[in-house]
Scaffold this active site. Structure first.
Site, short mmCIF file in Angstrom:
data_model
loop_
_atom_site.label_atom_id
_atom_site.label_comp_id
_atom_site.label_asym_id
_atom_site.label_seq_id
_atom_site.Cartn_x
_atom_site.Cartn_y
_atom_site.Cartn_z
CG HIS A 217 -45.70 64.47 -83.28
ND1 HIS A 217 -45.07 63.61 -84.12
CD2 HIS A 217 -44.72 65.23 -82.74
CE1 HIS A 217 -43.76 63.83 -84.09
NE2 HIS A 217 -43.53 64.80 -83.24
CB SER A 221 -43.39 72.17 -83.81
OG SER A 221 -43.03 70.82 -83.68
CE LYS A 245 -31.58 74.81 -86.96
NZ LYS A 245 -32.31 75.91 -87.55
CG ASP A 246 -33.01 67.85 -83.77
OD1 ASP A 246 -32.94 69.06 -83.48
OD2 ASP A 246 -34.09 67.22 -83.78
CD GLU A 289 -25.55 68.39 -57.35
OE1 GLU A 289 -24.54 68.87 -56.79
OE2 GLU A 289 -25.50 67.66 -58.34
C1 HEM Z 1 -37.22 64.77 -70.24
C2 HEM Z 1 -37.59 65.99 -70.50
C3 HEM Z 1 -38.15 66.46 -71.82
C4 HEM Z 1 -38.01 65.92 -73.06
C5 HEM Z 1 -37.21 64.68 -73.46
C6 HEM Z 1 -38.75 66.76 -73.97
C7 HEM Z 1 -38.85 66.52 -75.33
C8 HEM Z 1 -39.42 67.38 -76.23
C9 HEM Z 1 -39.30 67.29 -77.65
C10 HEM Z 1 -38.50 66.21 -78.41
C11 HEM Z 1 -39.98 68.32 -78.20
C12 HEM Z 1 -40.06 68.66 -79.68
C13 HEM Z 1 -38.78 69.36 -80.11
C14 HEM Z 1 -38.66 70.75 -79.53
O1 HEM Z 1 -39.63 71.51 -79.67
O2 HEM Z 1 -37.62 71.08 -78.92
C15 HEM Z 1 -40.58 69.07 -77.14
C16 HEM Z 1 -41.38 70.17 -77.26
C17 HEM Z 1 -41.91 70.91 -76.22
N1 HEM Z 1 -41.62 70.75 -74.88
FE1 HEM Z 1 -40.51 69.28 -74.08
N2 HEM Z 1 -39.34 67.78 -73.28
C18 HEM Z 1 -38.99 67.65 -71.95
C19 HEM Z 1 -39.35 68.49 -70.92
C20 HEM Z 1 -40.14 69.62 -71.05
C21 HEM Z 1 -40.48 70.51 -69.99
C22 HEM Z 1 -39.99 70.39 -68.54
C23 HEM Z 1 -41.31 71.47 -70.51
C24 HEM Z 1 -41.97 72.64 -69.84
C25 HEM Z 1 -42.36 72.70 -68.62
C26 HEM Z 1 -41.48 71.18 -71.91
C27 HEM Z 1 -42.25 71.91 -72.80
C28 HEM Z 1 -42.30 71.72 -74.16
C29 HEM Z 1 -43.08 72.51 -75.09
C30 HEM Z 1 -44.01 73.68 -74.73
C31 HEM Z 1 -42.83 72.02 -76.37
C32 HEM Z 1 -43.44 72.50 -77.69
C33 HEM Z 1 -42.42 73.32 -78.38
C34 HEM Z 1 -42.97 74.04 -79.57
O3 HEM Z 1 -43.62 73.45 -80.40
O4 HEM Z 1 -42.68 75.23 -79.59
N3 HEM Z 1 -40.75 70.05 -72.20
N4 HEM Z 1 -40.20 68.49 -75.92
#
Ligand code: HEM
Length: 439
Positions: A217, A221, A245-246, A289
């Protein structure tokens, strides 16, 4: 208090009372109601929210399972059988939890793939990405220890094989393994500490997810075009547009998840783990797994390298394959984020996806067996491993320098609003032509 806060214009009321003392509602309204999200998100942007949903589901079902589970080698297997047969809806809790783990990894791999494709790891989102990699490591540790808890044959032997990897470390390796086990073999102290950590780590994951979202934030995004919003015309408020959408994405996900839980609950499971752990009988195949298979393939593919023996080299390569992700924001030298404007990298992205699938396939087979391609699986694994590191360490740094990206649109709204596409609004001429080419 911001103009759009829930309390604004509504004097009195419980919400207002709380908010003026502890502005949680204003905060939620600002960060999740008004949060200016790029107007062009596609469905790949659903997966972060889905991951959050599964994380909560895993913690809720895990807590309830823990109330019935006994972390003792004499009773663990039977206590799980009791949950399945005697505890009210115990079977449902267990199937939701077991299948939830697989879906969690599936959703996270897609979430990461989305980040890779659209360059979401690039400045200024490097820390957001790195926190993601930390989450991935914590998830892997949690899943590995969770698999040990039912104390089946694969639980026991999987724990033995994987903890033994540390013995590859020169001098201190054996000491580390004894320390991890809490004894001279995988036994009651091991099961106990794995249960404790399996309970604890998800809460740590929640903490890192909070940081992950805060980091998101700060700069906002990314989006499918990979360009920054230029003003209010390029964004929409998160609510109701993306909450809707979500929610739609969640419904589709729930259909698939429920399909597995109710109709194929053991599809991801292994028959061998229905047999209670027996330290005297080694199973013919000890496989992890599915979500660990690509990394397992890397572990087994590496031969002796100079003075490093194959076991240590494999362990280093396996950990290296995750560690390299931390460096990704600096390894990719291209100024352009989204693959849509990177004609060459787009191909290599899909080759990397195929490479991961190949590694997963190799990981699920015996290294010395002959693959359908006529070569032994170990050879395929070596090719897959080499390509993996080639992609990140050589290709990405070079490609950013030599690739000619396509022209970027001037703004998100210009690229996606129909009025602009048809020339019925503002920009036309050269920009419209540029856009046509980009499409
Ligand atoms: C428990 C695991 C995770 C949760 C709950 C989570 C949650 C979120 C949420 C809610 C967002 C914003 C919505 C979206 O862009 O889809 C986000 C964005 C993002 N997440 Fe995660 N995430 C997790 C794991 C990861 C992992 C493992 C990676 C990469 C190694 C990652 C990389 C990113 C990136 C780069 C964004 C920015 C997306 C954008 O603005 O294009 N996330 N994450």
């Amino acid at each position: 208090m911001s103009a759009g806060s829930p309390a604004a214009g509504k004097p009195g009321g419980f919400v207002n009372w709380v908010d003026s003392r502890l502005p949680v509602f204003s905060y939620l309204q600002k960060e999740y109601g008004e949060y200016p999200a790029p107007r062009n998100f596609n469905y790949w942007w659903n997966f972060g929210a889905l991951a959050m949903f599964i994380l909560v589901t895993m913690i809720a079902t895990g807590l309830l399972l823990a109330m019935q589970y006994t972390a003792n080698t004499e009773m663990a297997f039977d206590s799980v059988q009791r949950i399945m047969r005697d505890v009210n809806f115990g079977w449902l809790l267990r199937f939701l939890h077991m299948n939830g783990a697989s879906f969690f990894f599936l959703v996270i791999y897609i979430h990461m793939g989305r980040g890779l494709y659209y360059g979401s790891y690039k400045a200024p989102r490097e820390l957001l990405w790195m926190l993601g990699v930390v989450i991935l490591l914590l998830m892997m540790a949690t899943a590995f220890m969770g698999y040990v808890l039912p104390w089946g044959q694969l639980s026991f032997w999987g724990a033995t094989v994987i903890t033994n990897l540390f013995s590859a470390i020169p001098l201190v390796g054996d000491g580390i393994v004894t320390w991890l086990w809490g004894g001279f073999t995988v036994d009651n102290p091991t099961l106990n500490r794995f249960f404790t950590l399996h309970f604890l780590l998800p809460f740590l994951i929640v903490g890192v997810v909070v940081l992950h979202v805060i980091a998101l934030h700060v700069h906002g995004s990314n989006n499918p075009l990979g360009i920054d919003p230029k003003g209010p015309q390029d964004t929409v408020p998160f609510h109701p547009y993306y909450t809707m959408k979500d929610s739609f994405g969640l419904c589709v996900f729930l259909l698939v998840y429920a399909g597995f839980v109710f109709f194929a609950p053991n599809w991801f499971g292994e028959p061998e783990n229905f047999v209670p752990a027996d330290p005297l009988v080694t199973p013919l195949e000890i496989l992890p797994e599915w979500y660990f298979l690509p990394f397992f393939a890397i572990l087994r593919s590496v031969p002796d390298i100079l003075f490093i023996d194959a076991k240590l080299a494999g362990v280093l390569a396996m950990f290296g394959s995750i560690f390299v992700l931390f460096l990704l924001p600096w390894l990719d030298t291209s100024k352009v984020r989204s693959c849509r404007f990177r004609p060459t990298y787009k191909w290599f992205f899909w080759i990397l996806v195929l490479d991961m699938i190949l590694l997963g396939y190799v990981g699920g087979n015996q290294p010395d067996d002959l693959s359908p391609l006529g070569v032994r699986f170990i050879v395929l694994g070596q090719i897959g491993t080499l390509y993996y590191f080639f992609h990140f360490l050589i290709l990405l740094p070079l490609l950013g320098k030599i690739e000619r990206p396509r022209p970027l649109p001037a703004s998100i709204s210009e690229a996606v609003l129909p009025a602009n596409r048809a020339g019925g609004g503002a920009p036309a001429g050269a920009t419209a032509q540029r856009m046509e080419k980009a499409r």
